[in-house]
Design a protein around this motif. Sequence first.
Motif, mmCIF file in Angstrom:
data_model
loop_
_atom_site.group_PDB
_atom_site.id
_atom_site.type_symbol
_atom_site.label_atom_id
_atom_site.label_comp_id
_atom_site.label_asym_id
_atom_site.label_seq_id
_atom_site.Cartn_x
_atom_site.Cartn_y
_atom_site.Cartn_z
ATOM 1 N N MET A 1 43.128 35.756 46.527
ATOM 2 C CA MET A 1 41.999 34.741 46.578
ATOM 3 C C MET A 1 40.829 35.471 46.808
ATOM 4 S SD MET A 1 41.878 31.477 48.963
ATOM 5 C CE MET A 1 41.743 32.296 50.363
ATOM 6 N N SER A 2 39.530 35.104 46.406
ATOM 7 C CA SER A 2 38.383 35.503 46.341
ATOM 8 C C SER A 2 38.082 35.103 47.796
ATOM 9 C CB SER A 2 37.541 35.011 45.497
ATOM 10 O OG SER A 2 37.862 35.571 44.078
ATOM 11 N N GLN A 3 37.498 36.211 48.634
ATOM 12 C CA GLN A 3 36.780 35.887 49.750
ATOM 13 C C GLN A 3 35.553 36.834 49.988
ATOM 14 O OE1 GLN A 3 39.328 36.961 53.065
ATOM 15 N NE2 GLN A 3 41.068 35.521 52.748
ATOM 16 N N VAL A 4 34.833 36.358 50.928
ATOM 17 C CA VAL A 4 33.619 36.893 51.139
ATOM 18 C C VAL A 4 33.441 37.494 52.465
ATOM 19 C CG1 VAL A 4 32.123 35.640 49.648
ATOM 20 C CG2 VAL A 4 32.365 34.779 52.164
ATOM 21 N N SER A 5 32.718 38.547 52.630
ATOM 22 C CA SER A 5 32.724 39.450 53.946
ATOM 23 C C SER A 5 31.982 38.920 55.143
ATOM 24 C CB SER A 5 32.247 40.873 53.560
ATOM 25 O OG SER A 5 30.973 41.070 53.294
ATOM 26 N N GLU A 6 30.797 38.224 54.817
ATOM 27 C CA GLU A 6 29.761 37.759 55.671
ATOM 28 C C GLU A 6 29.819 36.216 55.552
ATOM 29 O OE1 GLU A 6 25.429 38.306 57.229
ATOM 30 O OE2 GLU A 6 26.103 39.402 55.598
ATOM 31 N N TYR A 368 34.694 20.610 47.519
ATOM 32 C CA TYR A 368 33.653 21.440 48.550
ATOM 33 C C TYR A 368 34.848 21.867 49.693
ATOM 34 C CZ TYR A 368 29.660 19.109 46.190
ATOM 35 O OH TYR A 368 28.654 18.616 45.388
ATOM 36 N N LEU A 369 35.554 21.195 50.125
ATOM 37 C CA LEU A 369 36.383 21.527 51.398
ATOM 38 C C LEU A 369 37.022 22.890 51.056
ATOM 39 C CD1 LEU A 369 37.313 21.037 54.103
ATOM 40 C CD2 LEU A 369 39.159 19.596 53.160
ATOM 41 N N ASN A 390 39.886 25.007 45.068
ATOM 42 C CA ASN A 390 39.000 26.141 45.352
ATOM 43 C C ASN A 390 38.212 26.872 44.097
ATOM 44 O OD1 ASN A 390 37.671 28.460 46.245
ATOM 45 N ND2 ASN A 390 39.459 29.758 46.160
ATOM 46 N N LEU A 391 36.782 26.646 44.204
ATOM 47 C CA LEU A 391 35.831 26.731 43.258
ATOM 48 C C LEU A 391 35.133 28.177 43.458
ATOM 49 C CD1 LEU A 391 33.922 23.486 42.707
ATOM 50 C CD2 LEU A 391 36.182 24.182 41.634
ATOM 51 N N LEU A 392 35.458 28.899 44.449
ATOM 52 C CA LEU A 392 34.927 30.034 44.739
ATOM 53 C C LEU A 392 34.914 30.991 43.698
ATOM 54 C CD1 LEU A 392 33.384 31.994 46.989
ATOM 55 C CD2 LEU A 392 35.521 32.626 47.789
ATOM 56 N N PRO A 393 36.067 31.183 43.076
ATOM 57 C CA PRO A 393 36.106 32.248 41.865
ATOM 58 C C PRO A 393 35.049 31.927 40.693
ATOM 59 C CG PRO A 393 38.310 31.728 42.288
ATOM 60 C CD PRO A 393 37.650 30.749 43.104
ATOM 61 N N MET A 394 34.950 30.580 40.570
ATOM 62 C CA MET A 394 33.680 30.051 39.584
ATOM 63 C C MET A 394 32.337 30.503 40.198
ATOM 64 S SD MET A 394 35.035 26.322 38.391
ATOM 65 C CE MET A 394 36.797 26.010 38.493
ATOM 66 N N LEU A 395 32.265 30.342 41.371
ATOM 67 C CA LEU A 395 30.941 30.489 41.865
ATOM 68 C C LEU A 395 30.681 32.180 41.790
ATOM 69 C CD1 LEU A 395 30.733 28.704 45.410
ATOM 70 C CD2 LEU A 395 30.284 27.855 43.044
ATOM 71 N N LEU A 396 31.587 33.149 42.002
ATOM 72 C CA LEU A 396 31.497 34.502 41.927
ATOM 73 C C LEU A 396 31.462 35.101 40.601
ATOM 74 C CD1 LEU A 396 33.330 35.358 45.088
ATOM 75 C CD2 LEU A 396 30.961 34.760 45.060
ATOM 76 N N GLY A 397 31.819 34.192 39.469
ATOM 77 C CA GLY A 397 31.878 34.604 38.236
ATOM 78 C C GLY A 397 33.061 35.205 37.725
ATOM 79 N N GLU A 398 34.125 35.204 38.519
ATOM 80 C CA GLU A 398 35.333 35.858 38.273
ATOM 81 C C GLU A 398 36.365 35.233 37.399
ATOM 82 O OE1 GLU A 398 37.000 36.370 42.391
ATOM 83 O OE2 GLU A 398 35.213 37.972 42.875
ATOM 84 N N SER A 399 36.134 33.979 37.170
ATOM 85 C CA SER A 399 37.163 33.238 36.635
ATOM 86 C C SER A 399 36.570 32.068 35.919
ATOM 87 C CB SER A 399 38.418 32.673 37.595
ATOM 88 O OG SER A 399 39.264 31.833 37.023
ATOM 89 N N ALA A 400 36.992 31.477 34.943
ATOM 90 C CA ALA A 400 36.459 30.424 34.386
ATOM 91 C C ALA A 400 37.137 29.103 35.176
ATOM 92 C CB ALA A 400 36.851 30.400 32.699
ATOM 93 N N GLY A 401 37.959 29.382 35.931
ATOM 94 C CA GLY A 401 38.565 28.024 36.602
ATOM 95 C C GLY A 401 39.603 27.309 35.684
ATOM 96 N N SER A 402 39.981 27.907 34.825
ATOM 97 C CA SER A 402 40.845 26.804 34.039
ATOM 98 C C SER A 402 41.958 26.171 34.504
ATOM 99 C CB SER A 402 41.332 27.608 32.634
ATOM 100 O OG SER A 402 42.154 28.695 32.728
#
Length: 510
Positions: A1-6, A368-369, A390-402
């Motif tokens: 799962m995508s995460q962010v460091s900060e 959003y949650l 979880n839409l984070l992959p879509m935000l980061l451009g990593e997945s089309a989120g299909s």
Amino acid sequence: MSQVSEKPNIIIIYTDDQGYGDVGALNPAAKFRTPNMDKIANEGVIFTDGHSSDAVCTPSRYSLLTGRYSWRTSLKKGVLEADGPGLIEEGRMTIASLLQENGYHTAMIGKWHLQMDFAGTLGKDRDWSAPFVGGPIDHGFDYFFGIPASMNYGVLTYLENDRVLDPPVLWTKKKAVTDPRSFRDSVTPNDYRMTPPYVTERGEGGTWIEVAPSFNDELVLETFTSHAVDYIKKAAVESKNGKPFFLYIPLTSPHLPHSTHPDFRRISDCGNYGDFMQETDHRVGQILDALDANGLADNTLVIFSSDNGAETNYTYHQEVYDHYSNLNFKGGKRDIYEGGHRVPYLMRWPAKIKAGSKVDIAVCQTDYLATIAAIVGVPLPEDAGEDSYNLLPMLLGESAGSDRGAVIHHSVTGHFAIREGKWKLNMLRGSGGSLQPVFVETKDGEPIYELYDMEADPGETKNLYDQYPEVVKALTAKITEIISNGRSTPGAPQDFIKSDWPQLTWMRLE
């Protein structure tokens, strides 16, 4: 799962009754300017198929904060009042409580409209010095400044944390707009004001509302924004020292009354509605400017959306000003059709989201949650965010989120639609009632169903129900499963309130 460091700061700006076509970046033919909303869109990601969970106010706000469809609660249709038991259950996770427990300072500035309990009863035995319960402070917010509900409801006064700032000891009701020197378009359908002067006793006729002597509807947006800017300035210090903030800003515009500040009247090409929208955009710009001024813009996720589609005045604006709040979509606020719930759905986060991004997959504000939980690296428990993806992959451009599951839509009358891929199945009974502006022809009030190919026919003009029985069968089975399991995401079935649900015309709950 995508995460962010900060961990980023997070701001949700939530407008009220703003249609998809009320943002210039989404509708270049709009008859008013929205440079600040456009800035969020152009510097971040546009979800072209983003939806509020409902076509009216209260249920969408519940779903945004909890990641759960509101029809799983006792609220099967319509909206709540200002005063009464709160809709969010005690102990239920919200975005605010999630972030509060994970090192954030959390604040809300704006309109609640999920009910809160005030001491005493309407018109008698009020104790405005007593704390109210069931408000934002009881659901994860460290700080709250705002009003209880829409301005066509009571109680009209400002609140801070769990206290009333100015006792609403006077009375008012809707007042027709009659002075063209103050507001042009005095003939605009349904428009009214809640402005002073107020009276000491309730009169005859109409719905009388408790109001504070100091309350003025045309200053509400300015007041909210001033508090939001001050909050950002104060929170910036701790944010830079490792304690990020979450700020939820549900505005009261462009919901009726269109109480435009005097500084913004007669500036658009769409009457008082356009003026009110341009004031709204200016207030959004003040919030963005506060991020810039405090060096916070780069690592702040700004989410911008609306609680439902445009009010029924949208037809007047089409005819008089050639402005289409619902763009090419059918219907508006209250409707099961796209104009009721397809809304601006924008996110900007310069540190992580590539400017000019676009996602065309159907998503919902319930998401959003789970998205924010993924950002802070926290798994959701089984009994939270039951309808949140979880839409984070879509935000980061990593997945089309299909793999985003089906989206459920809901109208003011409590009727349903299900959207999966290109297909949308509307499940209706009769005309939908007097509150629903787009009516459906039926025989003897029997339930009817409409199937649309949203890729080929986003305006919902050609009913394909009879041509694709296998699609209808599959979608009916899917929505039945989503309702019966108490969740639309993977996980253990969850409890929900099953009583008083006549809108389930195709199924029974045991």
